[in-house]
Design a protein around this motif. Structure first.
Motif, PDB file in Angstrom:
ATOM      1  N   LEU A  87       0.916  -1.092   0.072  1.00 55.58           N
ATOM      2  CA  LEU A  87       0.027  -0.003   0.232  1.00 55.58           C
ATOM      3  C   LEU A  87       0.720   1.190  -0.100  1.00 55.58           C
ATOM      4  N   TRP A  88       0.246   2.382  -0.293  1.00 57.58           N
ATOM      5  CA  TRP A  88       1.045   3.545  -0.376  1.00 57.58           C
ATOM      6  C   TRP A  88       0.365   4.606   0.799  1.00 57.58           C
ATOM      7  N   ILE A  89       1.591   5.023   1.401  1.00 57.24           N
ATOM      8  CA  ILE A  89       1.242   6.127   2.572  1.00 57.24           C
ATOM      9  C   ILE A  89       1.192   7.472   1.763  1.00 57.24           C
ATOM     10  N   LEU A  90       0.149   8.166   1.498  1.00 54.03           N
ATOM     11  CA  LEU A  90      -0.003   9.514   1.303  1.00 54.03           C
ATOM     12  C   LEU A  90       0.580  10.308   2.410  1.00 54.03           C
ATOM     13  N   ASN A  91       1.684  10.573   2.319  1.00 53.25           N
ATOM     14  CA  ASN A  91       2.532  11.268   3.733  1.00 53.25           C
ATOM     15  C   ASN A  91       2.390  12.815   3.644  1.00 53.25           C
ATOM     16  N   LYS A 122      -3.052  -2.107  -2.510  1.00 52.64           N
ATOM     17  CA  LYS A 122      -4.291  -2.549  -1.705  1.00 52.64           C
ATOM     18  C   LYS A 122      -4.643  -1.141  -1.760  1.00 52.64           C
ATOM     19  N   GLY A 123      -4.059   0.237  -1.671  1.00 50.66           N
ATOM     20  CA  GLY A 123      -4.706   1.319  -1.470  1.00 50.66           C
ATOM     21  C   GLY A 123      -3.877   2.431  -0.955  1.00 50.66           C
ATOM     22  N   LEU A 124      -4.506   3.271  -0.738  1.00 50.27           N
ATOM     23  CA  LEU A 124      -3.597   4.546   0.118  1.00 50.27           C
ATOM     24  C   LEU A 124      -4.245   4.822   1.525  1.00 50.27           C
ATOM     25  N   THR A 125      -3.589   5.304   2.239  1.00 51.38           N
ATOM     26  CA  THR A 125      -3.586   5.643   3.541  1.00 51.38           C
ATOM     27  C   THR A 125      -2.959   6.883   4.071  1.00 51.38           C
ATOM     28  N   LEU A 126      -3.720   7.759   4.749  1.00 47.81           N
ATOM     29  CA  LEU A 126      -3.287   9.022   5.268  1.00 47.81           C
ATOM     30  C   LEU A 126      -3.526   9.583   6.685  1.00 47.81           C
ATOM     31  N   THR A 127      -2.957  10.409   7.302  1.00 51.29           N
ATOM     32  CA  THR A 127      -3.350  10.987   8.490  1.00 51.29           C
ATOM     33  C   THR A 127      -3.398  12.407   8.300  1.00 51.29           C
ATOM     34  N   ALA A 135      -8.647  19.914   4.736  1.00 50.07           N
ATOM     35  CA  ALA A 135      -8.050  18.766   4.108  1.00 50.07           C
ATOM     36  C   ALA A 135      -9.038  17.613   4.610  1.00 50.07           C
ATOM     37  N   GLN A 136      -9.677  17.503   5.524  1.00 53.45           N
ATOM     38  CA  GLN A 136     -10.484  16.478   5.771  1.00 53.45           C
ATOM     39  C   GLN A 136     -11.661  16.283   4.783  1.00 53.45           C
ATOM     40  N   ARG A 137     -12.202  17.650   4.537  1.00 58.21           N
ATOM     41  CA  ARG A 137     -13.267  17.674   3.429  1.00 58.21           C
ATOM     42  C   ARG A 137     -12.958  17.151   2.091  1.00 58.21           C
ATOM     43  N   LEU A 138     -11.700  17.741   1.767  1.00 60.11           N
ATOM     44  CA  LEU A 138     -10.844  16.981   0.328  1.00 60.11           C
ATOM     45  C   LEU A 138     -10.916  15.519   0.440  1.00 60.11           C
ATOM     46  N   TYR A 139     -10.365  15.033   1.650  1.00 61.45           N
ATOM     47  CA  TYR A 139     -10.170  13.334   1.576  1.00 61.45           C
ATOM     48  C   TYR A 139     -11.628  12.857   1.472  1.00 61.45           C
ATOM     49  N   GLU A 140     -12.584  13.296   2.341  1.00 56.86           N
ATOM     50  CA  GLU A 140     -13.806  12.523   2.301  1.00 56.86           C
ATOM     51  C   GLU A 140     -14.401  12.793   0.840  1.00 56.86           C
ATOM     52  N   ASP A 147     -10.981   6.488   9.833  1.00 55.79           N
ATOM     53  CA  ASP A 147     -11.062   5.303  10.605  1.00 55.79           C
ATOM     54  C   ASP A 147     -11.650   5.379  11.924  1.00 55.79           C
ATOM     55  N   ASP A 148     -12.394   4.700  12.341  1.00 59.42           N
ATOM     56  CA  ASP A 148     -12.997   4.811  13.692  1.00 59.42           C
ATOM     57  C   ASP A 148     -12.994   3.507  14.475  1.00 59.42           C
ATOM     58  N   GLU A 149     -12.034   2.551  13.726  1.00 56.49           N
ATOM     59  CA  GLU A 149     -11.908   1.260  14.129  1.00 56.49           C
ATOM     60  C   GLU A 149     -10.590   1.166  15.117  1.00 56.49           C
ATOM     61  N   PHE A 150      -9.518   1.907  14.487  1.00 55.83           N
ATOM     62  CA  PHE A 150      -8.262   1.553  15.217  1.00 55.83           C
ATOM     63  C   PHE A 150      -7.777   2.911  15.813  1.00 55.83           C
ATOM     64  N   TYR A 151      -7.004   2.799  16.784  1.00 54.08           N
ATOM     65  CA  TYR A 151      -6.300   3.879  17.363  1.00 54.08           C
ATOM     66  C   TYR A 151      -5.002   3.899  16.744  1.00 54.08           C
ATOM     67  N   SER A 152      -4.146   5.304  16.824  1.00 57.98           N
ATOM     68  CA  SER A 152      -2.877   5.344  16.344  1.00 57.98           C
ATOM     69  C   SER A 152      -1.957   5.721  17.179  1.00 57.98           C
ATOM     70  N   TYR A 153      -0.932   5.212  17.430  1.00 60.68           N
ATOM     71  CA  TYR A 153      -0.102   5.271  18.686  1.00 60.68           C
ATOM     72  C   TYR A 153       1.419   5.671  17.850  1.00 60.68           C
ATOM     73  N   ASN A 154       2.126   6.468  18.618  1.00 61.26           N
ATOM     74  CA  ASN A 154       3.412   6.967  18.003  1.00 61.26           C
ATOM     75  C   ASN A 154       4.574   6.783  19.023  1.00 61.26           C
ATOM     76  N   LEU A 155       5.738   6.298  18.693  1.00 59.96           N
ATOM     77  CA  LEU A 155       6.879   6.481  19.537  1.00 59.96           C
ATOM     78  C   LEU A 155       8.050   7.345  18.909  1.00 59.96           C
ATOM     79  N   PHE A 156       8.205   8.505  19.258  1.00 58.06           N
ATOM     80  CA  PHE A 156       9.016   9.433  18.670  1.00 58.06           C
ATOM     81  C   PHE A 156      10.302   9.459  19.679  1.00 58.06           C
TER      82      PHE A 156
END
Length: 157
Positions: A87-91, A122-127, A135-140, A147-156
């Motif tokens: 898949l591609w991350i639209l970063n 498979k598709g594209l993913t972005l945050t 941006a949210q309006r454009l994406y929609e 995504d309302d199913e998964f939480y996103s966690y980061n370790l920086f």
């Protein structure tokens, strides 16, 4: 009357000087200090190592002439272990302030979609920031589903 529309073109090293000010503007939008020297080095390395794919939104005048670049999107490759597909991350997605609302962002999003489909992924993913409503309006509008199913966690570090 001069009518401007935008076309998406895949960028290469020869486009580095067009990308640098846009990428620097993107970083400033996300509250980073301007640093065109580091931006240039970062992008040059990504392109040289073929670690990302960048599309530019370029003005195309009615008369057929190409104009300036007003935005970009950058994709990074990734994989889904569950579905065993790429898949591609639209970063990154950025449109210069004066070109926002002109359709340039939608052109970039469509180029990313077409590229993902052409490469059999498979598709594209972005945050995006939770308060980046534009941006949210454009994406929609482009068919992305929040995504309302998964939480996103980061370790920086």
């Amino acid at each position: 009357m001069k009518v401007t529309r935008y076309v998406a073109v895949r960028a290469g090293l020869e486009d580095l000087e067009k990308i640098v000010p846009l990428f620097d503007g993107y970083r400033i939008f996300y509250r980073q200090e301007s640093d065109r020297e580091r931006v240039r080095a970062f992008l040059e390395e990504r392109l040289n190592k073929q670690e990302s794919v960048i599309f530019l939104a370029v003005e195309q005048e009615e008369e057929g002439g190409a104009g300036r670049a007003v935005g970009f999107t950058q994709l990074y490759p990734s994989f889904s272990s569950v579905t065993m597909q790429r898949l591609w991350i639209l970063n990154d997605l950025y449109v210069s302030e004066e070109a926002r609302g002109s359709g340039a962002g939608a052109v970039l999003m469509e180029a990313a979609r077409a590229y993902a489909q052409e490469t059999g992924t498979k598709g594209l993913t972005l945050t995006t920031w939770t308060d980046n409503f534009t941006a949210q309006r454009l994406y929609e509008k482009q068919g992305y589903i929040r995504d309302d199913e998964f939480y996103s966690y980061n370790l920086f570090f």
